[in-house]
Motif scaffolding. Sequence first.
Motif, PDB file in Angstrom:
ATOM      1  N   ASP A  19       0.845  -1.189   0.000  1.00 34.11           N
ATOM      2  CA  ASP A  19       0.000   0.000   0.000  1.00 34.11           C
ATOM      3  C   ASP A  19       0.887   1.248   0.000  1.00 34.11           C
ATOM      4  O   ASP A  19       1.937   1.293   0.652  1.00 34.11           O
TER       5      ASP A  19
ATOM      6  N   SER D  21     -20.399  -5.335   0.784  1.00 31.59           N
ATOM      7  CA  SER D  21     -19.054  -4.744   0.709  1.00 31.59           C
ATOM      8  C   SER D  21     -17.971  -5.792   0.435  1.00 31.59           C
ATOM      9  O   SER D  21     -16.820  -5.441   0.157  1.00 31.59           O
ATOM     10  N   LYS D  25     -14.399  -9.189  -3.898  1.00 27.28           N
ATOM     11  CA  LYS D  25     -13.099  -9.171  -3.199  1.00 27.28           C
ATOM     12  C   LYS D  25     -12.658 -10.598  -2.894  1.00 27.28           C
ATOM     13  O   LYS D  25     -13.472 -11.470  -2.662  1.00 27.28           O
ATOM     14  N   ARG D  67      -9.950  -1.362   6.583  1.00 24.38           N
ATOM     15  CA  ARG D  67     -11.028  -0.800   5.757  1.00 24.38           C
ATOM     16  C   ARG D  67     -10.528   0.337   4.876  1.00 24.38           C
ATOM     17  O   ARG D  67     -10.940   0.486   3.727  1.00 24.38           O
ATOM     18  N   SER D  68      -9.661   1.179   5.442  1.00 24.86           N
ATOM     19  CA  SER D  68      -9.343   2.463   4.815  1.00 24.86           C
ATOM     20  C   SER D  68      -8.540   2.348   3.528  1.00 24.86           C
ATOM     21  O   SER D  68      -8.548   3.270   2.715  1.00 24.86           O
ATOM     22  N   PHE D  70      -9.273   0.426   1.151  1.00 25.93           N
ATOM     23  CA  PHE D  70     -10.251   0.173   0.098  1.00 25.93           C
ATOM     24  C   PHE D  70     -11.166   1.382  -0.115  1.00 25.93           C
ATOM     25  O   PHE D  70     -11.455   2.121   0.821  1.00 25.93           O
ATOM     26  N   GLU D  71     -11.630   1.556  -1.353  1.00 22.19           N
ATOM     27  CA  GLU D  71     -12.714   2.485  -1.643  1.00 22.19           C
ATOM     28  C   GLU D  71     -13.988   1.913  -1.017  1.00 22.19           C
ATOM     29  O   GLU D  71     -14.091   0.711  -0.815  1.00 22.19           O
ATOM     30  N   GLN D  72     -14.976   2.728  -0.800  1.00 25.12           N
ATOM     31  CA  GLN D  72     -16.269   2.218  -0.344  1.00 25.12           C
ATOM     32  C   GLN D  72     -16.964   1.504  -1.503  1.00 25.12           C
ATOM     33  O   GLN D  72     -16.729   1.881  -2.675  1.00 25.12           O
ATOM     34  N   ASN D  74     -16.840  -0.666   1.941  1.00 23.75           N
ATOM     35  CA  ASN D  74     -15.800  -1.427   2.634  1.00 23.75           C
ATOM     36  C   ASN D  74     -16.181  -1.743   4.081  1.00 23.75           C
ATOM     37  O   ASN D  74     -15.330  -2.159   4.864  1.00 23.75           O
ATOM     38  N   THR D  80      -6.887  -6.994   6.271  1.00 25.93           N
ATOM     39  CA  THR D  80      -6.515  -6.833   4.865  1.00 25.93           C
ATOM     40  C   THR D  80      -5.036  -7.156   4.665  1.00 25.93           C
ATOM     41  O   THR D  80      -4.199  -6.829   5.507  1.00 25.93           O
TER      42      THR D  80
END
Lengths: 89, 89, 89, 89, 89
Positions: A19, D21, D25, D67-68, D70-72, D74, D80
């Motif tokens: 990332d 969500s 994935k 979560r952050s 990823f785009e929503q 999420n 992750t």
Amino acid sequence: MSGLFMAKVTGSIVSTKKDDSLVGKKLMVVQPIDRELQHVRHEEIAVDFVGAGVGDYVLLTHGTAARSVFEQPNVAIDATIIAIIDSFD
Amino acid sequence: MSGLFMAKVTGSIVSTKKDDSLVGKKLMVVQPIDRELQHVRHEEIAVDFVGAGVGDYVLLTHGTAARSVFEQPNVAIDATIIAIIDSFD
Amino acid sequence: MSGLFMAKVTGSIVSTKKDDSLVGKKLMVVQPIDRELQHVRHEEIAVDFVGAGVGDYVLLTHGTAARSVFEQPNVAIDATIIAIIDSFD
Amino acid sequence: MSGLFMAKVTGSIVSTKKDDSLVGKKLMVVQPIDRELQHVRHEEIAVDFVGAGVGDYVLLTHGTAARSVFEQPNVAIDATIIAIIDSFD
Amino acid sequence: MSGLFMAKVTGSIVSTKKDDSLVGKKLMVVQPIDRELQHVRHEEIAVDFVGAGVGDYVLLTHGTAARSVFEQPNVAIDATIIAIIDSFD
């Protein structure tokens, strides 16, 4: 494993594919310890914030605290070395 | 290790190189215990908020709760002593 | 130790010197259990929200959830008893 | 189990009935490891963010950090894979 | 115990006296497992979001993720079943 842990820096990892928020940061391998320097729990990874090197005794923080000490981008960070321990009293 | 834990204060650590939000705060070594005062889990570090000393039985909080009892700057804090335990009933 | 845990209330603690958000709240000692009522993990502390007493089987929540069921001030809370368990099916 | 963990990708899971969500994935099974590649803790699930495959050594993040990246949408994500580990130093 | 865990649904609990955000929701007992279906860690409770029943293999999420999949009121929720696992690859 949230909380503030004592740990010893035992190495680091190298990663090319990661990332963007991790680019340019040092990813250290840290072994949590107790005050007698005995190993407890298991090794984890922490981003270095204070210039720690292999062999140093350090303090780890987790979660929101781990992200917040860094400027953005910091989104992927969940564990950070926030202090070098000089001595145990 | 989030949650509210009973613990005994067993020492403290000294650190010169640390995040600014830790300056002027006492970093105590705490050993989580159960109601029989037996050691459980492993020692961790908690910032003192109530004037606790070595030997005191205390209550720890973690995460957002640990930061929120302090005025800013508090960003690096992830575990705090929020009460001294007088007795176990 | 975030998550929703089954637990048995085994006692309480008394504290005079504590963060203001804990004043007037009952700090219960709780032993996490499984569905067979066997002890798992270790005792922790949870703030009572539902009038639980010693011997009750209860449901614990942690973190933001533990604070949010209370009106402010609630900042130091990181574990709360949010239900009394009537039966296990 | 928040924090940054080293892990090995050991498989994946298939799910038809799931929160929106998670659609599209990859849900990988990951075994946390230490720097000696020994298994520690237990297998968990992590959403892939970097194109990791079975057998890869990876870095996991948890909670808000997970979560952050990823785009929503999420919202359901709590772990992750944020980096592939090239080597351990 | 944040993160995404594989688990088997082993039962449910009944509670009359509980926080309002739990009313009308199913509180399932879940046993975390690994990919070999071996039990790991200990049973916990998770709110059902996908119509899971006893015997199903499911995916658990924790913390903010566990609350966010639900409409309000959801404040007391800290663990949720967000997927039914069809197969392990």
